[in-house]
Design a protein around this motif. Structure first.
Motif, short mmCIF file in Angstrom:
data_model
loop_
_atom_site.label_atom_id
_atom_site.label_comp_id
_atom_site.label_asym_id
_atom_site.label_seq_id
_atom_site.Cartn_x
_atom_site.Cartn_y
_atom_site.Cartn_z
N MET A 49 -43.48 -2.35 -11.80
CA MET A 49 -44.56 -2.20 -12.77
C MET A 49 -44.29 -3.05 -14.01
O MET A 49 -45.20 -3.65 -14.58
N CYS A 50 -43.03 -3.04 -14.41
CA CYS A 50 -42.65 -3.84 -15.58
C CYS A 50 -42.89 -5.31 -15.28
O CYS A 50 -43.38 -6.06 -16.14
N MET B 184 -37.58 -2.52 -15.74
CA MET B 184 -36.86 -1.59 -14.89
C MET B 184 -37.38 -1.56 -13.44
O MET B 184 -36.72 -1.05 -12.56
N CYS B 185 -38.59 -2.02 -13.24
CA CYS B 185 -39.18 -1.88 -11.90
C CYS B 185 -40.32 -2.87 -11.70
O CYS B 185 -40.60 -3.68 -12.58
CU LIG Z 1 -40.97 -0.48 -14.87
#
Ligand SMILES: [Cu+2]
Length: 84
Positions: free
Chosen positions: A15-16, A12-13
């Motif tokens: 970080m992922c 999703m972002c």
């Molecule tokens: Cu994420």
């Protein structure tokens, strides 16, 4: 060398993307050019060989959905690079 492109669901972002890149580096210590894109839902890396089952397990265990993986011969930029 092989370039492997992995389709992954659930990123999703940024970080992922970082999680996925960490997992790839841990699973395949020789992996180079590791990249991941949540927008495209895929990650790619270059390595000597790839164990697809191992890759799938590693990604699943991290909480993402492994969709598919595709490996193709990867040529280092040499003479042919001049013509691109
Ligand atoms: Cu994420």
């Amino acid at each position: 060398m092989l370039k492997t492109t992995v389709k992954i669901d659930g990123m999703m972002c940024g970080m992922c993307e970082a999680h996925i890149k960490d997992v790839i580096r841990k699973t395949f210590p020789d992996a180079k050019k590791v990249s991941a894109s949540h927008a495209k839902g895929e990650a790619s890396f270059v390595s000597e060989k790839v164990d697809e089952a191992l890759l799938k397990t590693a990604i699943t265990d991290t909480g993402y959905t492994f969709v598919s993986a595709d490996s193709a011969p990867y040529e280092k930029k040499g003479l042919f690079g001049l013509f691109k």
